[in-house]
Design an enzyme around this catalytic site. Sequence first.
Site, PDB file in Angstrom:
ATOM      1  N   LYS A  79       0.934  -1.484   0.256  1.00  0.00           N
ATOM      2  CA  LYS A  79      -0.224   0.032   0.215  1.00  0.00           C
ATOM      3  C   LYS A  79       1.089   1.384   0.054  1.00  0.00           C
ATOM      4  CE  LYS A  79      -3.683   1.946   2.862  1.00  0.00           C
ATOM      5  NZ  LYS A  79      -4.682   1.764   4.126  1.00  0.00           N
ATOM      6  N   SER A 139      -8.956   2.131   3.309  1.00  0.00           N
ATOM      7  CA  SER A 139      -8.071   2.410   2.454  1.00  0.00           C
ATOM      8  C   SER A 139      -6.824   1.990   1.381  1.00  0.00           C
ATOM      9  CB  SER A 139      -7.889   3.951   3.071  1.00  0.00           C
ATOM     10  OG  SER A 139      -7.014   2.826   4.196  1.00  0.00           O
ATOM     11  N   SER A 150      -9.401  -0.519   7.648  1.00  0.00           N
ATOM     12  CA  SER A 150      -8.834  -0.206   6.352  1.00  0.00           C
ATOM     13  C   SER A 150      -8.648  -1.570   5.423  1.00  0.00           C
ATOM     14  CB  SER A 150      -8.369   0.886   6.416  1.00  0.00           C
ATOM     15  OG  SER A 150      -8.601   2.381   6.551  1.00  0.00           O
TER      16      SER A 150
END
Length: 549
Positions: free
Chosen positions: A162, A242, A266
Site C-alpha cells: 500500500k 482504504s 481499512s
Amino acid sequence: MKLVYLLLIAAVIVSCSSKNNLASNVASGYDQAAILTKNATHENKRMQYKLITSKVLDKKAIQKSIKKQIKGFTSEDYETLKPLIYEQDIPTIQNHIQQGSLTYKMLVQWYLYRINKFEFEPNTSLHTIIAINPNAVADAEARDLSRSSDDHGIFGMPILLKDNINAQGMPTTAGAIALKDNYAEDAFIVKQMKNKGAIILGKVNLSEWAYFFCSGCPVGYSAIGGQTLNPYGRTIYETGGSSAGSGTSMAANYAAAAIGTETSGSILSPSSQNSVVGLKPTIGLLSRSGIVPISSTLDTPGPMTRNVIDNAIVLSAMVGKDAQDSYTSLSFNEKDYTQNLEELDLVGLRLGANKSFMNNVPLYADIMVALQKMGAEVFGYEPTKVDLDGFLSILNIDMRNDLPEYLTNHAGPKVQVRSVKDVMIFNQKDMDTRAPYDQELFAGIIADETTDDELKEIISNGQAAARAFFDVPMEKFELDAITSINNYDASRAAIAYYPALTIPMGYQEDGEPMNLTIIAPSLSEEKLLKIGYVIEQATKLRVPPELGK
C-alpha cells in the site's frame, strides 16, 4: 454451490465489460465519459465518480519499467507457468521452485506480465498499480543464486505495498500530490521482509491519506492513482478502503501477497469487497515506523492474501521489536504463525454469532449453519450497544500530532509540507487536480479542540466499552471467537486492540463478495489464523474474478 458462484461472477464481469467500452489506451488516459455518465445515477453516492484516471500518474513510465523487466518473457511462457502460480499458495509455489519447474525470476516476470496484460488495457484496468520496483527481476535473480533449505517462507515472494508504506527506490505518496516526491528509506516492516528474502514488486493505490481526507468521497480514490476499481464488477461494486489496491491486486493475482494498513476497517473492508483474506493485528504486534500515519493509537499494518496460510507466512515475516515504535515493546510476540496451523478441528469450536446478522444476512446465516453441521458450536447472542463518543477526535488529534512526526523523521528530503495545514494550503492552489472531492476531514483535524486529558478519557472509555462488547458474550458462552461480517465491527475491534481476521464467505445474489470476520482478544492472532484456516479449508468459498471476460 461453487458453480452458482462462478455463473454469478461470470455474469457480472460480462455485463461490466460490455457496458464499459473505453476507447483510448490507458497509458494515454481514458475517455472517461462512458463510466462517469453510467455511474452518475449509481445508488451508492460514493460511486458517483468525478473522474477515473489520475491527472498526474505517468502510466507509460510504469509500463516501460515493466516491459524492460519482462523482455523475452512470452505469452507462451505466461500460459505455461500459469498453472504453477495462478491462485496457488506460497508453499505450493515454493515447492515448484524447489522441484526446478519454476524460478524466482520466472515468478516475478509472470506477475509483471500479468500486470502489463490487464492494467494497461481500458476494459480491464483496475487502476491498482501506481509504482513498480525497477529492480524486481534483478532481485529475483539474486534470490535464485542464494536460496537454501533454511529460507523463510516469504523468501523470493513478490510483495505489493500500500502506498503509505515507505519502500526505498519508489515514492511513498499516501495518494497525495503533496508527497509525490517522497523517496524515503524502507519502513521497518519492509526491512523485516527484505531481511527474510522478500521481493518488493511495487506500490498499489489507496484511498488518499488512508481515507481520512475527504468526506463521503469514493473509496479507493487518490489524486496520485485515480480511482481503483473492483475486479468483481469494475463500476458496480466498491473496492473497500482504504487499502483498496492491496485488495484488488490480490483478487487479480498481481503478486504473492500485499500489505495494507488499518486504523478502523481499512484492511477488513477491501479484503471483504475483493474476496481475499485480511488480518488486522493487535496494535503493536507490527511496527508502524516509516508508514504515513493517521493515528498512533489505532494504526497497524497487516497482510492481505488469497488464503490463510499465506497470511500467516507474511505476518511472521513482518513481526519484530522496533526501537522507533514503542508500541512493539508492549505486545511484541515474534513467532512463526504457520506452525501447527492445521491442528485445529471444527468439532467443538465455539463461535459467537450475532443474532441480527443471522436474521438479516443470508450468507452469514448459511455459513453458521454449515459450520454447525460440521461440528462447530454456534451461540447466538444479542450484541450490546456501544457508544464510541469522541472516536473521531482520536483520529483528529493523533493525525495532527503524528503526521508532522512522520514528515520530519521518515519522509524524503524533497517533501516540503510539514503539517496537515501545510497540505491543505498546498492543495488549495489547484483543488481540481489535488483535491477534487475537497478536504473536509483535514479541515476537521485543524478545528478539533479536544484537550489531551479529554482524549485520554475518550480512549479509556471507548476501550472499556468496546472490550465489553466482545468479552460479555465470549465469557458467557466460553467462546473461542466472535464472528462478524466484513468491517461491521471494525471500530470496536480497533479501539479494543483486538485482532480481526476476515476470510471469504461467498457472494451475494448479484455477485458482490462478502466475508466472514473473526475477532478475539489481544494477541490472539495464532488462534484466529487456526480458526480461519479450518473454516477456509472446510468451505473453500473463494472464487477468483475473471479479468477481461
